[in-house]
Structure formats: structure tokens, C-alpha cells
Design an enzyme around this catalytic site. Sequence first.
Site, PDB file in Angstrom:
ATOM      1  N   ASP A 290     -60.715  33.351  11.819  1.00  0.00           N
ATOM      2  CA  ASP A 290     -62.004  33.321  11.144  1.00  0.00           C
ATOM      3  C   ASP A 290     -62.927  34.277  11.896  1.00  0.00           C
ATOM      4  O   ASP A 290     -63.510  33.927  12.917  1.00  0.00           O
ATOM      5  CB  ASP A 290     -62.554  31.891  11.135  1.00  0.00           C
ATOM      6  CG  ASP A 290     -63.951  31.830  10.522  1.00  0.00           C
ATOM      7  OD1 ASP A 290     -64.507  32.904  10.184  1.00  0.00           O
ATOM      8  OD2 ASP A 290     -64.491  30.718  10.391  1.00  0.00           O
TER       9      ASP A 290
ATOM     10  N   LYS B 248     -71.026  37.537   7.049  1.00  0.00           N
ATOM     11  CA  LYS B 248     -72.089  38.067   7.914  1.00  0.00           C
ATOM     12  C   LYS B 248     -72.155  39.602   7.921  1.00  0.00           C
ATOM     13  O   LYS B 248     -72.580  40.177   6.933  1.00  0.00           O
ATOM     14  CB  LYS B 248     -71.976  37.438   9.302  1.00  0.00           C
ATOM     15  CG  LYS B 248     -72.122  35.906   9.184  1.00  0.00           C
ATOM     16  CD  LYS B 248     -72.273  35.125  10.446  1.00  0.00           C
ATOM     17  CE  LYS B 248     -72.655  33.686  10.110  1.00  0.00           C
ATOM     18  NZ  LYS B 248     -71.702  32.676  10.504  1.00  0.00           N
TER      19      LYS B 248
ATOM     20  N   TYR C 129     -66.508  26.355  13.663  1.00  0.00           N
ATOM     21  CA  TYR C 129     -67.115  26.177  12.347  1.00  0.00           C
ATOM     22  C   TYR C 129     -66.500  27.177  11.381  1.00  0.00           C
ATOM     23  O   TYR C 129     -66.384  28.366  11.694  1.00  0.00           O
ATOM     24  CB  TYR C 129     -68.628  26.406  12.432  1.00  0.00           C
ATOM     25  CG  TYR C 129     -69.357  26.229  11.120  1.00  0.00           C
ATOM     26  CD1 TYR C 129     -69.431  24.972  10.516  1.00  0.00           C
ATOM     27  CD2 TYR C 129     -69.970  27.312  10.481  1.00  0.00           C
ATOM     28  CE1 TYR C 129     -70.103  24.795   9.312  1.00  0.00           C
ATOM     29  CE2 TYR C 129     -70.654  27.138   9.278  1.00  0.00           C
ATOM     30  CZ  TYR C 129     -70.716  25.877   8.696  1.00  0.00           C
ATOM     31  OH  TYR C 129     -71.381  25.706   7.506  1.00  0.00           O
TER      32      TYR C 129
HETATM   33  C1  LIG Z   1     -71.194  31.524   9.573  1.00  0.00           C
HETATM   34  C2  LIG Z   1     -69.759  31.187   9.684  1.00  0.00           C
HETATM   35  C3  LIG Z   1     -69.030  30.685   8.592  1.00  0.00           C
HETATM   36  C4  LIG Z   1     -69.668  30.317   7.293  1.00  0.00           C
HETATM   37  O1  LIG Z   1     -70.208  31.400   6.629  1.00  0.00           O
HETATM   38  P1  LIG Z   1     -71.320  31.151   5.493  1.00  0.00           P
HETATM   39  O2  LIG Z   1     -71.587  32.514   4.962  1.00  0.00           O
HETATM   40  O3  LIG Z   1     -72.476  30.509   6.187  1.00  0.00           O
HETATM   41  O4  LIG Z   1     -70.716  30.265   4.479  1.00  0.00           O
HETATM   42  C5  LIG Z   1     -67.678  30.507   8.749  1.00  0.00           C
HETATM   43  N1  LIG Z   1     -67.065  30.790   9.902  1.00  0.00           N
HETATM   44  C6  LIG Z   1     -67.732  31.272  10.976  1.00  0.00           C
HETATM   45  C7  LIG Z   1     -66.998  31.589  12.224  1.00  0.00           C
HETATM   46  C8  LIG Z   1     -69.105  31.458  10.906  1.00  0.00           C
HETATM   47  O5  LIG Z   1     -69.760  31.879  11.990  1.00  0.00           O
END
Ligand SMILES: *Cc1c(COP(=O)(O)O)cnc(C)c1O
Length: 428
Positions: free
Chosen positions: A239, A267, A144
Site C-alpha cells: 500500500d 495522494k 491504515y
Molecule cells: C491515506 C491512506 C489510505 C486511504 O486513502 P484515502 O484516499 O484517504 O481513501 C490508504 N492507505 C494509506 C497507506 C494511506 O496513507
Amino acid sequence: MLYQRSSVLFKAAQEVIPGGVNSPVRAFSAVGGTPIFAKSAKGAYVYDEDGNRFIDYINSWGPMLLGHAFPPVVDAVIEKTKQGTSFGMPTAIETEIAELAVSMVPNIDKIRFVNSGTEACMSAIRLARGFTKKDKIIKFSGCYHGHSDSFLIAAGSGAVTFGTPNSPGVTEGTAKDTLLAKYNDIENVKSLVEANKGEIASIIVEPVAGNMGCIPPVDGFLEGLRAVCDANNILLIFDEVMTGFRLAKGGVQELKNVDADIVCFGKVVGGGLPVGAFAARNEIMNHLAPLGPVYQAGTLSGNPLAMAAGLAMLKAIEEDADLMTRLGEKTKYLHEGIADALNKNNVIHTINRIGSMISVHFSEEPVVDFDSAAKGNNETFKKFFHGMLNKGIYIAPSAFETWFITDALSYEDLNETIEAVEEIAKYL
Ligand SMILES: *Cc1c(COP(=O)(O)O)cnc(C)c1O
């Protein structure tokens, strides 16, 4: 436990907010029941509107590495707020947090702050395309990267080479530039690259996957991606929105000793405020506006409250030499306790763990990619989830999520959690 007030609040919310939530996974659709409305939180605990206390293993989906309402973050935000909440002008604190982040993370010279992980990944892809002058990207099934169009392409569509959109509103045109690969399968990546020679701008990956449960990379996978990218003028994007400042101070680049070309954060970097960031070496970052042609902007980007929270958070992580070891030990303790409890009751399961990320899969097979994660028994998970909830343990309401271990958890909390698992395992 009673959730009377949560039920009433959820009803009211559904009248004016789609599904009653501002982010779908909060709605409990995968597990059934009424979502719990949070009222406050402190340390390892979250308290709901009915006055129930939960040991929290979601921790706002990752940011609360050091526990809820962490005093240095709260104090920093309060102090900043008194000086005005946003200016749309550069501020000194932006440079301060950028310097600290650049010093903590390997292989980056510059960083730009945005407002979410979604924005970070979306901007990273645009930058990679602008830099390489190529259009296609490779992403992995089950990874994701936020909700921007290019990433809402997933497995199960039967599309091996070209992605098909899995949300209405994502155009075929966008989808055709996103190629899907299998996590932990380097041969699959090589054949995709071979079949699209000279067209791939970037491979984006969660270097430790956390959005299909926790799935660490198998030996050689990240190194293999690095080699494929080097051989084909492809930028490798890590990511690290979930893993950054969590699995090591410098993230998975440091942990696994593999360099990425662009790194995305979110995060933890915001300490609980809306912050994302992306970072790279000068030659890549200097392609961004206003220095270069790739446009990216944000009215509230680098917002002083968000930067104050993020800076306090990163400082606390930077200054605590034992933090990562402590988190790893707590997580290992939890892993062993849960495994014992489930084994005693003959509950079939697989537990994945790395650092402060852990996930329990009700499945016999090793969970190494999306397909194997999807084989978990969802009915068992639902029973497990509600059982835990009723014992005051709040885990993510989906089998495809990681549990986030925070430093605020005491061994008493961990024991309470393990005892709950032991009770629940009897009727799973
Ligand atoms: C949570 C997450 C996102 C998206 O971040 P948001 O602040 O919810 O837009 C993207 N990549 C990873 C790996 C994530 O865990």
C-alpha cells in the site's frame, strides 16, 4: 492567534455535517480545540478563514509534495475543465498518465485508476482474492488502508489470530477473514501463515508505515514478507498510497529493492484531486473486468480533471532529477534542528525519518510498531501541537501521523519551525 471565524464556521458545520467534518481526523478530537478552516494555500503555506498563515506540514495529508497550488497542476486542471468535466468514455489522458506511471514504477505492466486510496486498497484485495481463489488476508496493526470493512480491524482488541471489528457496522464475518500481524515482526507473520496454511490470499502492508507516525521497515522485514509470500502462493500488496511517488519515483519497491505483486497508490498520484490507483503485472491485472472475472468499476474513475492534475504532478516529479535528494536533505535538516531543540530542553523524544516523512514521538523507546508508537506521551503531544499551531506551524493533529515535507519549504521556513520547537520545548 485568533480563530474566531473558524469557531463560527465549525459551529455551523456541526449542525449539518457529522462532527462538522467529512473525515474524522480533521476534527481535532485527539488534541482538543477548534479545527481551523482553510481558506487558501500557496507553496508551503496554508491560510485560514481568520487570515492566519501557517507553515503547513500536513499538505493535505500527503498529496502536495511540490507545494500548494503548484502552477503546472493548477494550469492543467483549468485547461481541462474548459473541455468538459466528465464523459464516462475513455479519454487519451488516461493512457498518458498510465504510461508514465508504468514507466516510473518497477514491476508493473498495467494500472487502473480509481477515486481514492480506500478504493485502491479495497480493489487490490478483491483482485488478490480472485486471483489466488483464497479468502483471508493479513494486515498489520497500526497500518491504515482506508476505511473499507476488511481493513477496519486493528490492535488492542486482544485478538491475536482473528481480528475483531473495531467499528460497528463491520460484520464478524468480514473480520474473521482479516488476520492481524505485528509490524516489523516477520516471525509473527510466519506463524500466522503457518496456522492458516493454504487460506491466505494476500499480505497487505505499508512498506514504510505512515499511519502510526512514520515507521520504516527494519532490515529484512520486506524481504521476509516477499519470501513468505513466494513460498505460500500469497500475493504481496504494497500500500503505497502515502509513499508512492514520494519516497522514490518508483516508491518503496525502488527504494528498498523489493518487488510487490500489487501496488496501491493515492495522494501524490492525484496532485490534490481525488485519485487512487492499483497496479500489477499483466497476469494479475488481466483478471480484472472487462478482461477477467474480478469486477471493479467507477463512474468518475479516470476523470479528466483528476488525470490532468495527476499527470502534471507525475511529470514534474519525473523531470526533476534532484527532487528526492532535496526533499531528503530538507527533512534531515528539520530532524536535526528539532532533535537539538528538544535535547537542549531535556524533552524525551524519538524521531523517525525516511525521505520526506518524519514524525516526532514523545517516547524514550525506539518506535518500530503500533505498540511502541502507542507508548508516546499524548499530553506532551497535545501541548506541542497547540504550541506549534500558535506559532503558525501546522502539524497533524494526532501523534499517530507523519509530517509531510514539501519541496516548497525553504530553509527559512525550516528555521522558523525549529525556532518554534525551541520555544515550546521550554514548557513541555
Ligand atoms: C491515506 C491512506 C489510505 C486511504 O486513502 P484515502 O484516499 O484517504 O481513501 C490508504 N492507505 C494509506 C497507506 C494511506 O496513507
